[in-house]
Design a protein around this motif. Structure first.
Motif, PDB file in Angstrom:
ATOM      1  N   ASP A  22      53.798 -68.270 -15.454  1.00  9.57           N
ATOM      2  CA  ASP A  22      54.495 -68.948 -14.404  1.00  9.57           C
ATOM      3  C   ASP A  22      55.227 -67.745 -13.352  1.00  9.57           C
ATOM      4  O   ASP A  22      55.670 -68.087 -12.154  1.00  9.57           O
ATOM      5  N   ALA A  23      55.780 -66.923 -14.284  1.00 11.34           N
ATOM      6  CA  ALA A  23      56.759 -65.690 -13.652  1.00 11.34           C
ATOM      7  C   ALA A  23      56.031 -64.952 -12.509  1.00 11.34           C
ATOM      8  O   ALA A  23      56.476 -64.310 -11.578  1.00 11.34           O
ATOM      9  N   TYR A  24      54.533 -65.146 -12.563  1.00  8.73           N
ATOM     10  CA  TYR A  24      53.689 -64.341 -11.752  1.00  8.73           C
ATOM     11  C   TYR A  24      52.825 -65.072 -10.964  1.00  8.73           C
ATOM     12  O   TYR A  24      52.154 -64.640 -10.214  1.00  8.73           O
ATOM     13  N   GLY A  25      53.441 -66.519 -10.664  1.00  5.46           N
ATOM     14  CA  GLY A  25      52.658 -67.421  -9.781  1.00  5.46           C
ATOM     15  C   GLY A  25      51.243 -67.777 -10.250  1.00  5.46           C
ATOM     16  O   GLY A  25      50.257 -68.047  -9.309  1.00  5.46           O
ATOM     17  N   GLY A  26      50.998 -67.624 -11.374  1.00  7.91           N
ATOM     18  CA  GLY A  26      49.686 -68.025 -12.026  1.00  7.91           C
ATOM     19  C   GLY A  26      49.194 -67.004 -12.877  1.00  7.91           C
ATOM     20  O   GLY A  26      49.549 -65.989 -13.427  1.00  7.91           O
ATOM     21  N   CYS A  27      47.833 -67.207 -13.385  1.00  9.56           N
ATOM     22  CA  CYS A  27      46.903 -66.335 -14.178  1.00  9.56           C
ATOM     23  C   CYS A  27      47.043 -64.910 -13.552  1.00  9.56           C
ATOM     24  O   CYS A  27      46.746 -64.882 -12.317  1.00  9.56           O
ATOM     25  N   LEU A  28      47.195 -63.754 -14.422  1.00  5.85           N
ATOM     26  CA  LEU A  28      46.875 -62.593 -13.690  1.00  5.85           C
ATOM     27  C   LEU A  28      45.484 -62.053 -14.024  1.00  5.85           C
ATOM     28  O   LEU A  28      45.356 -60.791 -13.789  1.00  5.85           O
ATOM     29  N   ALA A  29      44.714 -62.739 -14.468  1.00  2.75           N
ATOM     30  CA  ALA A  29      43.216 -62.337 -14.694  1.00  2.75           C
ATOM     31  C   ALA A  29      42.715 -62.069 -13.167  1.00  2.75           C
ATOM     32  O   ALA A  29      43.320 -62.267 -12.113  1.00  2.75           O
ATOM     33  N   ALA A  30      41.351 -61.723 -13.239  1.00  6.00           N
ATOM     34  CA  ALA A  30      40.516 -61.590 -11.955  1.00  6.00           C
ATOM     35  C   ALA A  30      40.883 -60.396 -11.156  1.00  6.00           C
ATOM     36  O   ALA A  30      40.581 -60.463 -10.122  1.00  6.00           O
ATOM     37  N   GLY A  31      41.544 -59.592 -11.774  1.00  2.51           N
ATOM     38  CA  GLY A  31      42.303 -58.471 -11.044  1.00  2.51           C
ATOM     39  C   GLY A  31      43.836 -58.714 -10.343  1.00  2.51           C
ATOM     40  O   GLY A  31      44.145 -57.787  -9.741  1.00  2.51           O
ATOM     41  N   ARG A  32      44.299 -59.541 -10.485  1.00  2.00           N
ATOM     42  CA  ARG A  32      45.607 -59.733 -10.117  1.00  2.00           C
ATOM     43  C   ARG A  32      46.644 -59.003 -10.724  1.00  2.00           C
ATOM     44  O   ARG A  32      47.435 -58.389 -10.306  1.00  2.00           O
ATOM     45  N   GLY A  33      46.316 -59.039 -12.173  1.00  2.00           N
ATOM     46  CA  GLY A  33      47.092 -58.097 -12.983  1.00  2.00           C
ATOM     47  C   GLY A  33      46.216 -57.141 -14.003  1.00  2.00           C
ATOM     48  O   GLY A  33      46.322 -56.040 -14.225  1.00  2.00           O
ATOM     49  N   PHE A  34      45.071 -57.770 -14.323  1.00  2.00           N
ATOM     50  CA  PHE A  34      44.214 -57.090 -15.065  1.00  2.00           C
ATOM     51  C   PHE A  34      42.557 -57.716 -14.899  1.00  2.00           C
ATOM     52  O   PHE A  34      42.409 -58.511 -14.290  1.00  2.00           O
ATOM     53  N   VAL A  35      41.740 -57.073 -15.144  1.00  2.03           N
ATOM     54  CA  VAL A  35      40.223 -57.287 -15.219  1.00  2.03           C
ATOM     55  C   VAL A  35      39.639 -56.815 -16.654  1.00  2.03           C
ATOM     56  O   VAL A  35      40.022 -56.082 -17.502  1.00  2.03           O
ATOM     57  N   HIS A  36      38.257 -57.322 -16.806  1.00  2.95           N
ATOM     58  CA  HIS A  36      37.698 -57.012 -18.086  1.00  2.95           C
ATOM     59  C   HIS A  36      36.349 -56.529 -17.984  1.00  2.95           C
ATOM     60  O   HIS A  36      35.621 -56.858 -16.774  1.00  2.95           O
ATOM     61  N   VAL A  37      36.035 -55.655 -18.502  1.00  3.46           N
ATOM     62  CA  VAL A  37      34.499 -55.107 -18.597  1.00  3.46           C
ATOM     63  C   VAL A  37      33.790 -55.306 -19.713  1.00  3.46           C
ATOM     64  O   VAL A  37      34.447 -54.979 -20.690  1.00  3.46           O
ATOM     65  N   SER A  38      32.575 -55.976 -19.744  1.00  2.00           N
ATOM     66  CA  SER A  38      32.050 -56.262 -20.897  1.00  2.00           C
ATOM     67  C   SER A  38      31.306 -55.160 -21.591  1.00  2.00           C
ATOM     68  O   SER A  38      31.002 -54.086 -20.747  1.00  2.00           O
ATOM     69  N   PRO A  39      30.954 -55.304 -22.879  1.00  2.00           N
ATOM     70  CA  PRO A  39      30.006 -54.173 -23.445  1.00  2.00           C
ATOM     71  C   PRO A  39      28.839 -53.421 -22.489  1.00  2.00           C
ATOM     72  O   PRO A  39      28.535 -52.567 -22.375  1.00  2.00           O
ATOM     73  N   SER A  40      28.248 -54.527 -21.899  1.00  2.00           N
ATOM     74  CA  SER A  40      26.997 -54.001 -21.013  1.00  2.00           C
ATOM     75  C   SER A  40      27.454 -53.624 -19.689  1.00  2.00           C
ATOM     76  O   SER A  40      26.678 -53.362 -18.821  1.00  2.00           O
ATOM     77  N   GLY A  41      28.975 -53.809 -19.251  1.00  2.00           N
ATOM     78  CA  GLY A  41      29.122 -53.531 -17.946  1.00  2.00           C
ATOM     79  C   GLY A  41      29.321 -54.661 -16.922  1.00  2.00           C
ATOM     80  O   GLY A  41      29.780 -54.166 -15.599  1.00  2.00           O
ATOM     81  N   ASP A  42      29.307 -55.554 -17.284  1.00  2.00           N
ATOM     82  CA  ASP A  42      29.674 -56.766 -16.483  1.00  2.00           C
ATOM     83  C   ASP A  42      31.153 -56.599 -16.055  1.00  2.00           C
ATOM     84  O   ASP A  42      32.003 -56.762 -16.966  1.00  2.00           O
TER      85      ASP A  42
END
Length: 406
Positions: A292-312
């Motif tokens: 809530d302190a950041y106006g919602g989820c920080l995923a999807a590049g707002r604060g972080f993003v994830h790379v899967s083992p195959s590069g997705d």
């Protein structure tokens, strides 16, 4: 600010307000600054720590420049370098993500992804798995190539012996984070008989070489009292732990919903971490934290993003959805992904939830964005026609690989 969180009482940025990025950058800066203060009396740690802190400031400036040009670069990138693991823990993220196994990123692709990320202004690279140390040689190549970038390696700890500890002691920009579940009883129940004592042997190797390291605590309704108890904290401090990362359990494995933190425990966790940060000479960080302190989820590049083992390129380890692969598309272009853009446009729909991860709790809506099913009533896009993607949304990658199983 307390490490990992804005101070209670600070105004939270409204959804869609870009000030949350300044808030998150300040949180990272204060957390790294607190780490430098903790190790101030140890030049072998304090000098590289100060260099990492200076790099964070430069990286934040680079991200701001990119944002002015329309490119949103997150300060944190989580890279699951492998789906392989030498354990089979109950409720593992790797099994929960499901899908078919696909080839891991080739070493040159992995190196290119990290090179581009740090060049764009990513401050912190989190290496996860599976068990990331099964790709040990490549990991040490990465951290040596970027000595001013902080690498956090989330590991089950079983591959750390004296020789590996020597290597870690030679790379002061890497922080191993070893997975515990709390006490011997809780750890061995989830990870296997004898694992707890083997982890204490690993921590002893790291402590003897003055390695700055932490522990990762999957926090459930069942072990909450154990992992937040001051007696446990003191025991881990004696073992040499200086970073405590509390990861709220996400029920990706069917039938484990009763392990999710109760609402009152989620609230209590924020207060406990703030108290422990004041009381003990260590960092106490929660994930996903007080979104809530950041106006919602920080995923999807707002604060972080994830790379899967195959590069997705994915929004989050708990959201195995992607419309772009980094083996084929440069990171600069991939960060403009249609899927990531749609998620960033509606952060108010991804506020912290009962499931510990807003994206996983709202996965039906995320799947609707890529045309898998109709969005639930009340969610953005809830009136979209079932059976097809909304205009402009690329279909999800057909196969998903496993990750985050340390």
């Amino acid at each position: 600010m307390i490490a990992g969180y804005p101070t209670r009482g600070e105004a939270a940025p409204a959804a869609g307000d870009n000030r949350y990025r300044e808030t998150f950058d300040a949180t990272i800066r204060e957390t790294l600054g607190q780490a430098v203060r903790i190790i101030a009396a140890e030049p072998a740690l304090a000098i590289p720590g100060a260099a990492i802190l200076r790099h964070q400031k430069r990286a934040a400036a680079a991200r701001k420049r990119h944002e002015q040009e329309g490119l949103l670069v997150p300060p944190v990138m989580i890279v699951s370098v492998t789906a392989r693991c030498n354990l089979a823990c109950a409720g593992c993220y790797m099994h929960g993500r499901g899908g078919n196994h696909r080839a891991e990123m080739e070493p040159e692709v992995l190196a290119s992804v990290v090179d581009e990320a740090t060049g764009l202004g990513v401050s912190i690279v989190v290496l996860a798995g599976g068990e990331p140390l099964v790709r040990m040689e490549e990991i040490f190549c990465l951290v040596r190539a970027h000595p001013q970038v902080l690498f956090a390696v989330f590991t089950n700890g079983l591959l750390i012996d004296g020789a590996v500890a020597d290597l870690l002691a030679g790379c002061r920009n890497v922080v191993p984070v070893i997975s515990f579940e709390g006490s011997r009883e809780h750890t061995d129940r989830r990870r296997g008989d004898g694992v707890y004592d083997r982890l204490l042997s690993a921590t002893a190797c790291l402590k003897d070489r003055n390695v700055f390291f932490g522990c990762s605590l999957t926090t459930t309704r069942e072990n909450f009292a154990d992992v937040t108890d001051e007696a446990f904290v003191r025991q881990m401090l004696l073992a040499g732990v200086r970073v405590f990362t509390y990861v709220e359990y996400v029920p990706m494995a069917p039938g484990t919903e009763d392990l999710v933190l109760a609402p009152e425990q989620k609230t209590e966790l924020q207060a406990v971490l703030a108290s422990h940060n004041r009381q003990f000479p260590a960092l106490f960080i929660g994930f996903p934290g007080d979104e809530d302190a950041y106006g919602g989820c920080l995923a999807a590049g707002r604060g972080f993003v994830h790379v899967s083992p195959s590069g997705d390129l994915e929004p989050c380890p708990a959201a195995p959805y992607s419309d772009v692969n980094l083996a084929a598309v440069p990171l600069r272009e991939a960060l403009r992904s249609r899927l990531l853009n749609r998620l960033r446009e509606t952060p108010e729909a991804l506020t912290e939830s009962e499931g510990g991860c807003a994206l996983w709790a709202n996965r039906a809506w995320v799947e609707a964005l890529i045309g898998r099913e109709e969005a639930p009533a009340g969610m953005p896009g809830g009136h979209a026609a079932a059976g097809g993607p909304e205009k402009g949304i690329v279909a999800v990658t057909a196969e998903h690989d496993d990750a985050m199983g340390e």
